[in-house]
Write a protein that holds these residues in place. Structure first.
Motif, short mmCIF file in Angstrom:
data_model
loop_
_atom_site.label_atom_id
_atom_site.label_comp_id
_atom_site.label_asym_id
_atom_site.label_seq_id
_atom_site.Cartn_x
_atom_site.Cartn_y
_atom_site.Cartn_z
N CYS A 77 0.84 -1.20 0.00
CA CYS A 77 0.00 0.00 0.00
C CYS A 77 0.87 1.26 0.00
N GLU A 78 1.90 1.26 0.83
CA GLU A 78 2.78 2.43 0.90
C GLU A 78 3.53 2.61 -0.42
N ALA A 79 4.01 1.53 -1.01
CA ALA A 79 4.72 1.62 -2.29
C ALA A 79 3.79 2.17 -3.37
N GLU A 80 2.55 1.69 -3.41
CA GLU A 80 1.57 2.18 -4.39
C GLU A 80 1.23 3.65 -4.14
N TYR A 81 1.15 4.03 -2.87
CA TYR A 81 0.83 5.42 -2.51
C TYR A 81 1.97 6.35 -2.94
N SER A 122 -5.75 8.04 -0.37
CA SER A 122 -5.77 9.30 -1.12
C SER A 122 -7.05 10.08 -0.93
N LYS A 123 -8.13 9.40 -0.56
CA LYS A 123 -9.42 10.06 -0.43
C LYS A 123 -9.84 10.31 1.01
N ASP A 124 -9.27 9.58 1.95
CA ASP A 124 -9.70 9.64 3.34
C ASP A 124 -8.66 10.36 4.20
N PRO A 125 -9.00 11.50 4.77
CA PRO A 125 -8.05 12.26 5.58
C PRO A 125 -7.78 11.67 6.97
N VAL A 144 -4.99 17.45 -3.55
CA VAL A 144 -5.22 17.50 -4.99
C VAL A 144 -6.54 16.80 -5.35
N VAL A 145 -6.84 15.69 -4.70
CA VAL A 145 -8.10 14.98 -4.94
C VAL A 145 -9.27 15.84 -4.48
N ASN A 146 -9.16 16.43 -3.29
CA ASN A 146 -10.25 17.27 -2.76
C ASN A 146 -10.48 18.51 -3.60
N GLU A 147 -9.44 19.02 -4.24
CA GLU A 147 -9.58 20.19 -5.11
C GLU A 147 -10.14 19.81 -6.48
N GLY A 148 -10.30 18.53 -6.73
CA GLY A 148 -10.86 18.08 -8.00
C GLY A 148 -9.88 18.11 -9.15
N LYS A 149 -8.58 18.17 -8.86
CA LYS A 149 -7.58 18.21 -9.93
C LYS A 149 -7.27 16.83 -10.48
N VAL A 150 -7.47 15.81 -9.66
CA VAL A 150 -7.31 14.43 -10.13
C VAL A 150 -8.46 13.59 -9.60
N ASN A 151 -8.78 12.56 -10.35
CA ASN A 151 -9.80 11.60 -9.94
C ASN A 151 -9.13 10.23 -9.96
N ILE A 152 -9.05 9.58 -8.82
CA ILE A 152 -8.36 8.30 -8.73
C ILE A 152 -9.41 7.19 -8.80
#
Length: 184
Positions: A77-81, A122-125, A144-152
Motif C-alpha cells: 500500500c505504501e509503495a503504491e501510494y 488518497s481520499k480519506d483524511p 489535490v483529490v479534494n480540489e478536484g484536480k485528479v480523480n483516482i
C-alpha cells in the motif's frame, strides 16, 4: 551479460513497434496509470514506481516513467501510494503544460490505480495506525483529490498498463497494451 542479452532480445522482439500519433475522434483528456512493484530491488529492497499518461483512451503515450523509489516502503500500500504521489505530481505538471498550449482548459486527470488501500488513503483524511509511518510529503495527494484536480479510479491489475514499467515486460503484456502504448 544476461541483462544485455535480455535487452537485445527485447529490442529485436519489438523492432516493429513505434509511437504513432494521429488525430483521434475522442476528446482530449489526460489519462494516467500508476503502479509500483513492492521491494523489487534485491540489493536494497526499494520499490519501483511506474506511470504513463495518454491524451485519449486509446493512446499513444505522451509521458511515462519507471524509477526506483527513494525510500523503502513497508507495505505494498505504501509503495503504491508513493507511486501515486509521483503520478499526481506529473499530472499537475502536464495539466499546467496543456493549459498553456491549448485554448481548452484541462481540469481533472483520471488516474487509474490497482491498489484499493492506496485509493482509500488518497481520499480519506483520517490517519490510521497502519498508515501513520507514511511520510507527510505523500499526503498532498489528498489535497489535490479534494480540489478536484485528479480523480483516482480503481483499475484491476490485469488491466494496469503501468505494470509494464514496474515488472518485466512480457510479449503477451506488450501485445495486450499495444494499442494504448503505441497508438497502433
Amino acid at each position: 551479460m544476461n541483462t544485455a542479452k535480455h535487452v537485445l532480445r527485447y529490442l529485436k522482439g519489438t523492432i516493429d513497434h513505434k509511437l504513432c500519433f494521429k488525430k483521434s475522434s475522442q476528446p482530449l483528456r489526460l489519462l494516467a496509470y500508476s503502479d509500483s512493484d513492492w521491494a523489487s530491488s534485491v540489493e536494497d529492497r526499494r520499490s519501483t514506481t511506474g506511470y504513463c499518461f495518454s491524451l485519449t483512451g486509446d493512446g499513444p503515450l505522451v509521458s511515462w516513467k519507471s524509477k526506483k523509489q527513494p525510500t523503502v516502503a513497508l507495505s505494498t500500500c505504501e509503495a503504491e501510494y508513493m507511486a501515486l504521489a509521483a503520478t499526481t505530481q506529473e499530472s499537475l505538471y502536464l495539466t499546467q503544460l496543456l493549459n498553456g498550449m491549448d485554448k481548452k482548459i484541462y481540469h481533472c486527470t483520471n488516474i487509474f490505480e490497482d491498489n484499493q488501500g492506496a485509493i482509500s488513503l488518497s481520499k480519506d483524511p483520517v490517519h490510521r495506525q497502519r498508515s501513520k509511518h507514511i511520510d507527510v510529503k505523500y499526503h498532498f495527494i489528498r489535497t489535490v483529490v479534494n480540489e478536484g484536480k485528479v480523480n483516482i479510479t480503481y483499475c484491476p491489475t490485469e488491466d494496469m498498463v503501468a505494470d509494464i514499467f514496474t515488472k518485466p515486460a512480457t510479449k503477451s503484456k506488450i501485445n495486450k497494451f499495444k494499442r494504448f502504448l503505441f497508438g497502433n
